[in-house]
Design an enzyme around this catalytic site. Sequence first.
Site, PDB file in Angstrom:
ATOM      1  N   GLU A 149       1.581  64.977  44.111  1.00 10.27           N
ATOM      2  CA  GLU A 149       1.063  66.105  43.322  1.00 10.27           C
ATOM      3  C   GLU A 149      -0.208  65.596  42.657  1.00 10.27           C
ATOM      4  O   GLU A 149      -0.139  64.827  41.684  1.00 10.27           O
ATOM      5  CB  GLU A 149       2.095  66.536  42.263  1.00 10.27           C
ATOM      6  CG  GLU A 149       3.374  67.116  42.845  1.00 10.27           C
ATOM      7  CD  GLU A 149       3.203  68.504  43.440  1.00 10.27           C
ATOM      8  OE1 GLU A 149       2.148  69.128  43.222  1.00 10.27           O
ATOM      9  OE2 GLU A 149       4.124  68.955  44.146  1.00 10.27           O
ATOM     10  N   LEU A 150      -1.369  65.989  43.187  1.00  8.86           N
ATOM     11  CA  LEU A 150      -2.624  65.342  42.776  1.00  8.86           C
ATOM     12  C   LEU A 150      -3.539  66.294  42.001  1.00  8.86           C
ATOM     13  O   LEU A 150      -3.090  67.297  41.466  1.00  8.86           O
ATOM     14  CB  LEU A 150      -3.297  64.767  44.022  1.00  8.86           C
ATOM     15  CG  LEU A 150      -2.387  63.852  44.870  1.00  8.86           C
ATOM     16  CD1 LEU A 150      -3.091  63.372  46.131  1.00  8.86           C
ATOM     17  CD2 LEU A 150      -1.864  62.665  44.062  1.00  8.86           C
ATOM     18  N   TRP A 179       0.287  61.473  32.023  1.00  9.26           N
ATOM     19  CA  TRP A 179       0.478  61.657  30.575  1.00  9.26           C
ATOM     20  C   TRP A 179       0.386  63.124  30.154  1.00  9.26           C
ATOM     21  O   TRP A 179       0.715  63.449  29.022  1.00  9.26           O
ATOM     22  CB  TRP A 179      -0.578  60.844  29.797  1.00  9.26           C
ATOM     23  CG  TRP A 179      -1.967  61.081  30.309  1.00  9.26           C
ATOM     24  CD1 TRP A 179      -2.651  60.295  31.190  1.00  9.26           C
ATOM     25  CD2 TRP A 179      -2.826  62.203  30.041  1.00  9.26           C
ATOM     26  NE1 TRP A 179      -3.879  60.853  31.497  1.00  9.26           N
ATOM     27  CE2 TRP A 179      -4.010  62.023  30.792  1.00  9.26           C
ATOM     28  CE3 TRP A 179      -2.710  63.337  29.239  1.00  9.26           C
ATOM     29  CZ2 TRP A 179      -5.066  62.938  30.767  1.00  9.26           C
ATOM     30  CZ3 TRP A 179      -3.760  64.249  29.212  1.00  9.26           C
ATOM     31  CH2 TRP A 179      -4.915  64.043  29.964  1.00  9.26           C
ATOM     32  N   LYS A 212       8.339  55.424  36.440  1.00  5.88           N
ATOM     33  CA  LYS A 212       7.283  54.734  35.698  1.00  5.88           C
ATOM     34  C   LYS A 212       6.407  55.798  35.047  1.00  5.88           C
ATOM     35  O   LYS A 212       5.562  56.415  35.700  1.00  5.88           O
ATOM     36  CB  LYS A 212       6.440  53.842  36.614  1.00  5.88           C
ATOM     37  CG  LYS A 212       5.613  52.853  35.795  1.00  5.88           C
ATOM     38  CD  LYS A 212       4.213  52.650  36.279  1.00  5.88           C
ATOM     39  CE  LYS A 212       3.205  53.675  35.938  1.00  5.88           C
ATOM     40  NZ  LYS A 212       2.868  53.865  34.511  1.00  5.88           N
ATOM     41  N   PRO A 213       6.606  56.046  33.750  1.00  2.63           N
ATOM     42  CA  PRO A 213       5.775  57.058  33.084  1.00  2.63           C
ATOM     43  C   PRO A 213       4.390  56.490  32.767  1.00  2.63           C
ATOM     44  O   PRO A 213       4.165  55.285  32.862  1.00  2.63           O
ATOM     45  CB  PRO A 213       6.543  57.329  31.784  1.00  2.63           C
ATOM     46  CG  PRO A 213       7.299  56.064  31.514  1.00  2.63           C
ATOM     47  CD  PRO A 213       7.574  55.420  32.843  1.00  2.63           C
ATOM     48  N   CYS A 215      -3.513  70.041  35.626  1.00  2.00           N
ATOM     49  CA  CYS A 215      -4.028  70.038  37.009  1.00  2.00           C
ATOM     50  C   CYS A 215      -4.326  71.458  37.460  1.00  2.00           C
ATOM     51  O   CYS A 215      -5.152  71.678  38.336  1.00  2.00           O
ATOM     52  CB  CYS A 215      -3.011  69.384  37.931  1.00  2.00           C
ATOM     53  SG  CYS A 215      -1.392  70.148  37.802  1.00  2.00           S
ATOM     54  N   SER A 243       1.272  55.112  30.654  1.00  2.00           N
ATOM     55  CA  SER A 243       1.267  54.186  29.504  1.00  2.00           C
ATOM     56  C   SER A 243       0.945  54.903  28.200  1.00  2.00           C
ATOM     57  O   SER A 243       1.393  54.481  27.137  1.00  2.00           O
ATOM     58  CB  SER A 243       0.220  53.098  29.717  1.00  2.00           C
ATOM     59  OG  SER A 243       0.473  52.444  30.913  1.00  2.00           O
ATOM     60  N   GLU A 252     -12.662  67.375  38.127  1.00  2.00           N
ATOM     61  CA  GLU A 252     -11.734  67.993  37.170  1.00  2.00           C
ATOM     62  C   GLU A 252     -12.316  67.842  35.771  1.00  2.00           C
ATOM     63  O   GLU A 252     -12.631  66.721  35.353  1.00  2.00           O
ATOM     64  CB  GLU A 252     -10.397  67.246  37.194  1.00  2.00           C
ATOM     65  CG  GLU A 252      -9.527  67.595  38.352  1.00  2.00           C
ATOM     66  CD  GLU A 252      -8.141  66.980  38.188  1.00  2.00           C
ATOM     67  OE1 GLU A 252      -8.031  65.749  38.278  1.00  2.00           O
ATOM     68  OE2 GLU A 252      -7.188  67.734  37.968  1.00  2.00           O
TER      69      GLU A 252
HETATM   70  P1  NAP Z   1      -3.588  58.732  36.928  1.00  2.00           P
HETATM   71  O1  NAP Z   1      -4.607  57.886  36.271  1.00  2.00           O
HETATM   72  O2  NAP Z   1      -3.650  58.894  38.396  1.00  2.00           O
HETATM   73  O3  NAP Z   1      -2.177  58.120  36.481  1.00  2.00           O
HETATM   74  C1  NAP Z   1      -0.961  58.715  36.855  1.00  2.00           C
HETATM   75  C2  NAP Z   1       0.130  57.673  36.840  1.00  2.00           C
HETATM   76  O4  NAP Z   1      -0.167  56.693  37.829  1.00  2.00           O
HETATM   77  C3  NAP Z   1       0.283  56.916  35.524  1.00  2.00           C
HETATM   78  O5  NAP Z   1       1.647  56.643  35.321  1.00  2.00           O
HETATM   79  C4  NAP Z   1      -0.491  55.638  35.792  1.00  2.00           C
HETATM   80  O6  NAP Z   1      -0.076  54.553  35.011  1.00  2.00           O
HETATM   81  C5  NAP Z   1      -0.127  55.407  37.238  1.00  2.00           C
HETATM   82  N1  NAP Z   1      -1.056  54.533  37.955  1.00  2.00           N
HETATM   83  C6  NAP Z   1      -2.380  54.329  37.747  1.00  2.00           C
HETATM   84  N2  NAP Z   1      -2.860  53.448  38.656  1.00  2.00           N
HETATM   85  C7  NAP Z   1      -1.816  53.101  39.457  1.00  2.00           C
HETATM   86  C8  NAP Z   1      -1.664  52.231  40.569  1.00  2.00           C
HETATM   87  N3  NAP Z   1      -2.688  51.535  41.077  1.00  2.00           N
HETATM   88  N4  NAP Z   1      -0.439  52.111  41.121  1.00  2.00           N
HETATM   89  C9  NAP Z   1       0.603  52.801  40.643  1.00  2.00           C
HETATM   90  N5  NAP Z   1       0.529  53.655  39.595  1.00  2.00           N
HETATM   91  C10 NAP Z   1      -0.678  53.793  39.006  1.00  2.00           C
HETATM   92  O7  NAP Z   1      -3.567  60.202  36.347  1.00  2.00           O
HETATM   93  P2  NAP Z   1      -3.522  60.663  34.828  1.00  2.00           P
HETATM   94  O8  NAP Z   1      -4.871  60.466  34.246  1.00  2.00           O
HETATM   95  O9  NAP Z   1      -2.344  60.052  34.148  1.00  2.00           O
HETATM   96  O10 NAP Z   1      -3.199  62.213  34.993  1.00  2.00           O
HETATM   97  C11 NAP Z   1      -4.148  63.168  35.226  1.00  2.00           C
HETATM   98  C12 NAP Z   1      -4.210  63.509  36.699  1.00  2.00           C
HETATM   99  O11 NAP Z   1      -2.940  63.973  37.139  1.00  2.00           O
HETATM  100  C13 NAP Z   1      -5.177  64.643  36.984  1.00  2.00           C
HETATM  101  O12 NAP Z   1      -5.891  64.353  38.156  1.00  2.00           O
HETATM  102  C14 NAP Z   1      -4.250  65.838  37.200  1.00  2.00           C
HETATM  103  O13 NAP Z   1      -4.802  66.861  37.979  1.00  2.00           O
HETATM  104  C15 NAP Z   1      -3.099  65.185  37.872  1.00  2.00           C
HETATM  105  N6  NAP Z   1      -1.894  66.008  37.743  1.00  2.00           N
HETATM  106  C16 NAP Z   1      -1.451  66.668  38.849  1.00  2.00           C
HETATM  107  C17 NAP Z   1      -0.337  67.499  38.761  1.00  2.00           C
HETATM  108  C18 NAP Z   1       0.161  68.240  39.953  1.00  2.00           C
HETATM  109  O14 NAP Z   1       1.287  68.723  39.890  1.00  2.00           O
HETATM  110  N7  NAP Z   1      -0.594  68.378  41.035  1.00  2.00           N
HETATM  111  C19 NAP Z   1       0.324  67.622  37.536  1.00  2.00           C
HETATM  112  C20 NAP Z   1      -0.149  66.939  36.430  1.00  2.00           C
HETATM  113  C21 NAP Z   1      -1.263  66.119  36.554  1.00  2.00           C
HETATM  114  P3  NAP Z   1      -0.897  54.118  33.690  1.00  2.00           P
HETATM  115  O15 NAP Z   1      -0.713  55.221  32.732  1.00  2.00           O
HETATM  116  O16 NAP Z   1      -0.234  52.880  33.262  1.00  2.00           O
HETATM  117  O17 NAP Z   1      -2.324  53.949  34.116  1.00  2.00           O
END
Ligand code: NAP
Length: 491
Positions: free
Chosen positions: A263-264, A163, A187-188, A297, A190, A394
């Site tokens: 990309e984590l 997000w 899948k963006p 991130c 939610s 983080e």
């Molecule tokens: P997240 O909770 O890991 O969610 C990311 C995406 O994965 C969302 O679309 C989420 O869907 C989906 N998701 C969650 N559980 C899943 C599962 N079991 N199976 C498949 N998909 C699943 O991360 P976030 O809170 O959205 O984003 C923040 C994180 O992203 C931070 O850790 C940040 O560092 C990292 N990030 C990394 C980069 C990079 O380039 N390295 C860039 C940006 C962000 P829902 O929304 O429906 O839960």
Amino acid sequence: MNISHQSAHQHDISAFSRGLYIDGEWRPSGSGELIEVVDPSTEAVIAAVPDATLEDAAAAVEAAARAAAGWRETAPRKRSEILRRCFELMVERSEMLATLISLENGKALRDARGEVAYAAEFFRWNAEEAVRITGEYAIAPGGTNRIVVDHQPIGICVLITPWNFPAAMATRKIAPALAAGCTVILKPASETPLTAFALAALYEEAGVPPGVVNVLTTSRPGPLTAAMLADPRVRKLSFTGSTGVGRVLLAEAAKNVISCSMELGGNAPFIVFDDADLEAALDGAMIAKMRNAGEACTAANRIYVQSGIYQAFAEGLRSRMAALRVGAGVDSATECGPMITRRAVEKLDRLVTDAVSRGAQVLCGGVVPEGSGFFYPPTVLSDVPADAEMAHEEIFGPVAPLSRFDSEDEVIAKANDTEYGLVAYIYTRDLARGMQVGSKIEAGMIALNRGLVSDPAAPFGGMKQSGLGREGGQHHGIAEFLEMKYFAASF
Ligand code: NAP
């Protein structure tokens, strides 16, 4: 802290919740259920998008499979022109897209404008790369044959995005995938689905054929993703999000041995040596910490300042952070918007309380404001000890933790004391030292006297548990969506 509020109903956003985007059509979910989208600045529900079922996901894979042959056979020049058109349409609609991002994500309009410009660049860059996918040719050392290496589209790709950059994280995957000749299901997150749907409409207008890009929103990402990855036609998973979810998805992808780009999360050190240009280091720290209100991130997560410059840097950062204007994302005067959810605010409160209980001092901020909206004030903490939870997690918010260091070896060891390895920032006037320290830090990206690394023309990605693979850069981003084929040819 004065918080400015502006409400979402001044903006018509119903056009962006028309339905799931599958095979070039907008359709409701099979169950008819909806996911509510909340404006983090006001906590008001501003839209509802379909909650896809397993059958909807199967239909999206089917559509991507049907479109695959036509798209991979489309001439690279034609694919390039369609991607270029996507870039132009994004630029034309940048103000609308920025407003939409601000509404659903909460980020300040100025950050949202920056994101749209960055996101659009992935189309321009990959339009240019689409016609430069090359192979290799060599004579085998034994002289018996030729070695010819061809690159082919890897196949159907599942793309999952977070997000915090609703436009850029999507285009950073879609543009190279399409340039490579792949079809995709996005899948963006939610919390921020509207931007993904607004962009889907734009791709259609740019000439992307039906089924080449499909967009699904779901409240059950685990089962839906597992079902898509179980289809043997899906050959690629490209994920941006947390390291925790990344680990789960790597295990899921292992079942069918699917190629993964990850990309984590990050835990970026920001290092300021005594000889740094103080003003430049403060400017850089404000960008590295406060772009997107710290929800990045790449955000500076641990700020290490050498003892000789520590006091001056701490005071400079405190005065800049305390002066930031906090408010609704869509208010153009806002410099720091709200966090994405109430849970995110509670996490910041927990991390700050923990650091203070271990001896850190609050130089500004540090108190959750009352009232609606998921706000947290820009906060600077001094003398944060190494065992504070925020040194290992983080922060993902506007909290800047400062710690002192004396020697180069000490700060390198501190910087590397994390399972993450995405980016590190170094400020010094001694460029040789900057390069030497940077080469010893375990991170995929080093920012030397800069607060920003993101650039579509550079390979973005992390070492250690920050990820696998790279996005952007010359050939690197596209290579993630290509499969190598080697011909041993005698003639
Ligand atoms: P997240 O909770 O890991 O969610 C990311 C995406 O994965 C969302 O679309 C989420 O869907 C989906 N998701 C969650 N559980 C899943 C599962 N079991 N199976 C498949 N998909 C699943 O991360 P976030 O809170 O959205 O984003 C923040 C994180 O992203 C931070 O850790 C940040 O560092 C990292 N990030 C990394 C980069 C990079 O380039 N390295 C860039 C940006 C962000 P829902 O929304 O429906 O839960």
